[in-house]
Design an enzyme around this catalytic site. Structure first.
Site, PDB file in Angstrom:
ATOM      1  N   HIS A 155    -116.428  16.363  24.977  1.00 12.06           N
ATOM      2  CA  HIS A 155    -115.084  16.154  25.525  1.00 12.06           C
ATOM      3  C   HIS A 155    -114.107  16.941  24.663  1.00 12.06           C
ATOM      4  O   HIS A 155    -114.174  16.900  23.430  1.00 12.06           O
ATOM      5  CB  HIS A 155    -114.747  14.664  25.513  1.00 12.06           C
ATOM      6  CG  HIS A 155    -113.279  14.397  25.622  1.00 12.06           C
ATOM      7  ND1 HIS A 155    -112.516  14.905  26.648  1.00 12.06           N
ATOM      8  CD2 HIS A 155    -112.430  13.714  24.806  1.00 12.06           C
ATOM      9  CE1 HIS A 155    -111.260  14.533  26.462  1.00 12.06           C
ATOM     10  NE2 HIS A 155    -111.177  13.818  25.353  1.00 12.06           N
TER      11      HIS A 155
ATOM     12  N   ASN B  58    -106.385  19.016  26.218  1.00 11.42           N
ATOM     13  CA  ASN B  58    -107.241  17.864  26.507  1.00 11.42           C
ATOM     14  C   ASN B  58    -106.929  17.396  27.930  1.00 11.42           C
ATOM     15  O   ASN B  58    -105.837  16.883  28.188  1.00 11.42           O
ATOM     16  CB  ASN B  58    -106.946  16.758  25.485  1.00 11.42           C
ATOM     17  CG  ASN B  58    -107.733  15.485  25.723  1.00 11.42           C
ATOM     18  OD1 ASN B  58    -108.344  15.312  26.778  1.00 11.42           O
ATOM     19  ND2 ASN B  58    -107.706  14.591  24.751  1.00 11.42           N
TER      20      ASN B  58
ATOM     21  N   CYS C 294    -111.035   9.291  28.362  1.00 11.43           N
ATOM     22  CA  CYS C 294    -111.756  10.515  27.984  1.00 11.43           C
ATOM     23  C   CYS C 294    -113.249  10.446  28.274  1.00 11.43           C
ATOM     24  O   CYS C 294    -113.880  11.459  28.526  1.00 11.43           O
ATOM     25  CB  CYS C 294    -111.537  10.827  26.509  1.00 11.43           C
ATOM     26  SG  CYS C 294    -109.819  11.208  26.193  1.00 11.43           S
TER      27      CYS C 294
HETATM   28  N1  ACO Z   1     -95.716  19.370  15.992  1.00  5.95           N
HETATM   29  C1  ACO Z   1     -95.330  19.350  14.709  1.00  5.95           C
HETATM   30  N2  ACO Z   1     -95.520  18.300  13.903  1.00  5.95           N
HETATM   31  C2  ACO Z   1     -96.139  17.233  14.400  1.00  5.95           C
HETATM   32  C3  ACO Z   1     -96.582  17.179  15.744  1.00  5.95           C
HETATM   33  C4  ACO Z   1     -96.333  18.309  16.549  1.00  5.95           C
HETATM   34  N3  ACO Z   1     -96.725  18.363  17.827  1.00  5.95           N
HETATM   35  N4  ACO Z   1     -97.156  16.005  15.955  1.00  5.95           N
HETATM   36  C5  ACO Z   1     -97.113  15.316  14.819  1.00  5.95           C
HETATM   37  N5  ACO Z   1     -96.492  16.057  13.871  1.00  5.95           N
HETATM   38  C6  ACO Z   1     -96.221  15.712  12.474  1.00  5.95           C
HETATM   39  C7  ACO Z   1     -96.202  14.231  12.228  1.00  5.95           C
HETATM   40  O1  ACO Z   1     -94.930  13.699  12.501  1.00  5.95           O
HETATM   41  C8  ACO Z   1     -96.552  14.161  10.765  1.00  5.95           C
HETATM   42  O2  ACO Z   1     -95.401  14.443  10.014  1.00  5.95           O
HETATM   43  P1  ACO Z   1     -95.138  13.700   8.603  1.00  5.95           P
HETATM   44  O3  ACO Z   1     -96.280  14.108   7.732  1.00  5.95           O
HETATM   45  O4  ACO Z   1     -93.823  14.265   8.174  1.00  5.95           O
HETATM   46  O5  ACO Z   1     -95.111  12.243   8.917  1.00  5.95           O
HETATM   47  C9  ACO Z   1     -97.523  15.322  10.569  1.00  5.95           C
HETATM   48  O6  ACO Z   1     -97.301  16.206  11.684  1.00  5.95           O
HETATM   49  C10 ACO Z   1     -98.971  14.910  10.545  1.00  5.95           C
HETATM   50  O7  ACO Z   1     -99.228  14.052  11.644  1.00  5.95           O
HETATM   51  P2  ACO Z   1    -100.664  13.452  11.920  1.00  5.95           P
HETATM   52  O8  ACO Z   1    -100.599  12.585  13.130  1.00  5.95           O
HETATM   53  O9  ACO Z   1    -101.203  12.842  10.653  1.00  5.95           O
HETATM   54  O10 ACO Z   1    -101.474  14.787  12.195  1.00  5.95           O
HETATM   55  P3  ACO Z   1    -103.026  15.008  12.401  1.00  5.95           P
HETATM   56  O11 ACO Z   1    -103.495  16.043  11.504  1.00  5.95           O
HETATM   57  O12 ACO Z   1    -103.781  13.714  12.433  1.00  5.95           O
HETATM   58  O13 ACO Z   1    -103.080  15.622  13.871  1.00  5.95           O
HETATM   59  C11 ACO Z   1    -103.663  14.915  16.081  1.00  5.95           C
HETATM   60  C12 ACO Z   1    -102.611  14.875  14.955  1.00  5.95           C
HETATM   61  C13 ACO Z   1    -103.803  16.336  16.522  1.00  5.95           C
HETATM   62  C14 ACO Z   1    -103.141  14.057  17.197  1.00  5.95           C
HETATM   63  C15 ACO Z   1    -105.017  14.364  15.555  1.00  5.95           C
HETATM   64  O14 ACO Z   1    -104.807  13.171  14.857  1.00  5.95           O
HETATM   65  C16 ACO Z   1    -106.033  14.134  16.640  1.00  5.95           C
HETATM   66  O15 ACO Z   1    -106.486  15.043  17.303  1.00  5.95           O
HETATM   67  N6  ACO Z   1    -106.471  12.875  16.813  1.00  5.95           N
HETATM   68  C17 ACO Z   1    -107.510  12.564  17.791  1.00  5.95           C
HETATM   69  C18 ACO Z   1    -107.001  12.673  19.172  1.00  5.95           C
HETATM   70  C19 ACO Z   1    -108.099  12.240  20.138  1.00  5.95           C
HETATM   71  O16 ACO Z   1    -109.276  12.517  19.964  1.00  5.95           O
HETATM   72  N7  ACO Z   1    -107.738  11.505  21.165  1.00  5.95           N
HETATM   73  C20 ACO Z   1    -108.776  10.976  22.024  1.00  5.95           C
HETATM   74  C21 ACO Z   1    -108.690  11.506  23.335  1.00  5.95           C
HETATM   75  S1  ACO Z   1    -107.218  11.089  24.172  1.00  5.95           S
HETATM   76  C22 ACO Z   1    -107.591   9.796  25.267  1.00  5.95           C
HETATM   77  O17 ACO Z   1    -108.581   9.120  25.186  1.00  5.95           O
HETATM   78  C23 ACO Z   1    -106.576   9.490  26.279  1.00  5.95           C
END
Ligand code: ACO
Length: 347
Positions: A274, A304, A114
Site C-alpha cells: 500500500h 496515497n 488503506c
Molecule cells: N509541510 C511542512 N511541514 C510539515 C508538514 C507539511 N506538509 N506536515 C507536518 N509538518 C511539520 C510538523 O508540524 C512538525 O513540525 P514541528 O517539528 O515544528 O512540530 C514537523 O513537520 C514534523 O512532523 P511529523 O509529523 O513528526 O513528521 P514525520 O516525519 O512523522 O512525517 C508523515 C509526517 C509524513 C505524516 C509520517 O508521519 C507518515 O507518513 N506517517 C504514516 C502515514 C500512514 O502510513 N498513514 C496510513 C495510511 S492513511 C489511512 O489509513 C487513511
C-alpha cells in the site's frame, strides 16, 4: 481445488495533476519537505464537477471487465472498498451496479481504509472458493480531494492523499498452484482514534454530556456548525505513531503470508505495498532483503490513494510487464483502524 484468480485489472486516475508546489498556495509546506518525508512529487485530484469516487471506479471497472473478456452483465457480485463514498449511505457498490447497468446482483461496501482493497479481495476469494459466485468485481476508489483541510492546520494529512481508482475481476481457476494462495487479515482497535475522521458520526466523544441536550440539539450533533468551525470534519492523523506501527506490521503480515505457503522473501517476484509513504515501503523492502525490482512503488506520482493504492500499483506494474504469468505477487497494506492485511497470489 478451486481458487480465485485476477483475470482482468484496470485503473483510473484523474487528469488533474497537483504538484507539491501547487499546495504551497494553500498551506505552509514545501516540495522539499513533502518529498523528503513521503517521496510524493505529485498527486491527482478529481474534476470538481464531474468526477466522484463512483465515476472513477466505473472507469477502472470498465477496463478490468473488458480485460477479463466479459461484460458488466456477467458480473455476479460487487465489492467496493472506500473511505470517501459519494454518499454517507448508500454505499458506492450500488452506484456502480446502476451506472454499469448490471443485473440485480449483490453489492457490498467495505470500510477498511488503506487495507480495504486487500480485505475486499479476501472476501471475494471466499465467495469464489465456495462456488457461490463466478465473476466478482472488486474495486478500491477514493476521492480524497473533497475532504481535506488545505490550511496549514491540516498539512500533515492533506499533502499525502490523492484521488484515483483500481478494479479487478476475480474468477475461478482450477489450474494447479494458480490464483490467490492465501489472504491474512488483522486489526487492533486500540488505536482507532489516532488515524480517523470522527465526524459525521454517532460518537459522543467531543461534545460532553449528552444528558443535558434535548432531541433537537442531539439531532444537530451529527453535523453541526461547531464541528465545521473547529475543523472536526476533517481526517486526523498522528503520523509518527502510525509510521512506527506500520513498519512493524507490514513485514509481519508479509512474512505470515509467505510462511503459510512455505515460501521466503526471495521467492516474491513482485511486492505491491500500500502506497502510504515511500519511506515505509523502503523500510519494508530493506527489512525483507528485497531488491528494487521485487517492489513496485508509484506514490511519487499519485500520493496515497488509500483503498485504491494497491490495485492502481498492481495494474501499473502489470501494464509495464513487471508481472507475468506464474509470478508470485504479494499485496500488503496497513492503515486506519488499525487494520492490516496481505494476500499472496500466483499470477
Ligand atoms: N509541510 C511542512 N511541514 C510539515 C508538514 C507539511 N506538509 N506536515 C507536518 N509538518 C511539520 C510538523 O508540524 C512538525 O513540525 P514541528 O517539528 O515544528 O512540530 C514537523 O513537520 C514534523 O512532523 P511529523 O509529523 O513528526 O513528521 P514525520 O516525519 O512523522 O512525517 C508523515 C509526517 C509524513 C505524516 C509520517 O508521519 C507518515 O507518513 N506517517 C504514516 C502515514 C500512514 O502510513 N498513514 C496510513 C495510511 S492513511 C489511512 O489509513 C487513511
Amino acid at each position: 481445488m478451486i481458487r480465485s484468480r485476477i483475470t482482468g485489472i484496470g485503473m483510473y486516475v484523474p487528469n488533474n495533476v497537483v504538484t507539491n508546489n501547487d499546495l504551497t498556495k494553500y498551506m505552509d509546506t514545501s516540495d522539499e519537505w513533502i518529498q523528503e518525508r513521503t517521496g510524493i512529487k505529485e498527486r491527482r485530484y478529481a474534476d470538481r464537477t464531474g468526477e466522484t469516487t463512483t465515476t472513477m471506479a466505473v472507469e477502472a471497472a470498465k477496463i478490468a471487465i473488458e480485460r477479463a473478456g466479459i461484460t458488466p452483465q456477467d458480473i455476479d457480485f460487487i465489492i467496493f472498498a472506500t473511505l470517501s463514498p459519494d454518499y454517507y449511505f448508500p454505499g458506492c457498490g450500488v452506484l456502480v451496479q446502476r451506472a454499469m447497468k448490471m443485473k440485480e446482483i449483490g453489492a457490498l461496501d467495505i470500510r477498511n481504509q488503506c487495507s480495504g482493497f486487500v480485505y475486499a479481495l479476501s472476501v471475494g476469494d471466499q465467495f469464489i472458493r465456495t462456488g457461490m459466485y463466478k465473476n466478482i468485481l472488486v474495486i478500491g476508489s477514493e476521492k480524497h480531494s473533497f475532504g481535506l483541510d488545505f490550511s496549514t492546520r491540516g498539512r500533515n494529512v492533506a499533502v499525502i492523499f490523492g484521488d484515483g481508482a483500481g478494479a479487478v475481476v476475480l474468477q475461478p481457476t482450477e489450474k494447479e498452484g494458480q490464483g490467490i494462495l492465501s489472504t491474512h487479515l488483522h486489526s487492533d482497535g486500540e488505536s482507532a482514534e489516532i488515524l480517523a475522521m470522527y465526524n459525521p458520526g454517532t460518537h459522543a466523544n467531543h461534545w460532553g454530556n449528552y444528558a443535558s441536550f434535548d432531541e433537537a440539539e442531539i439531532g444537530q450533533m451529527f453535523m453541526s456548525h461547531a464541528m465545521i468551525d473547529t475543523a472536526q470534519n476533517f481526517p486526523f492523523m498522528d503520523g509518527p505513531s502510525v509510521f512506527k506501527k506500520a513498519v512493524v506490521k507490514f513485514p509481519e503480515v508479509i512474512m505470515e503470508a509467505l510462511e503459510a505457503n512455505g515460501l521466503q522473501p526471495a521467492d516474491i517476484n513482485m511486492l505491491i505495498p500500500h502506497q502510504a509513504n515511500l519511506r515505509i515501503a523502503q523500510f519494508v523492502q530493506q527489512k525483507l532483503g528485497l531488491s528494487d525490482d521485487q517492489v513496485y512503488n508509484n506514490i511519487q506520482q499519485y500520493g496515497n490513494t488509500t483503498a485504491a493504492s494497491v490495485p492502481i500499483a498492481l495494474c501499473e506494474a502489470w501494464e509495464k510487464g513487471k508481472i507475468r504469468e506464474g509470478d508470485l505477487v504479494c499485496l500488503a497494506a496497513f492503515g486506519s483502524g488499525f487494520t492490516w492485511a496481505s494476500a499472496l497470489l500466483r499470477w
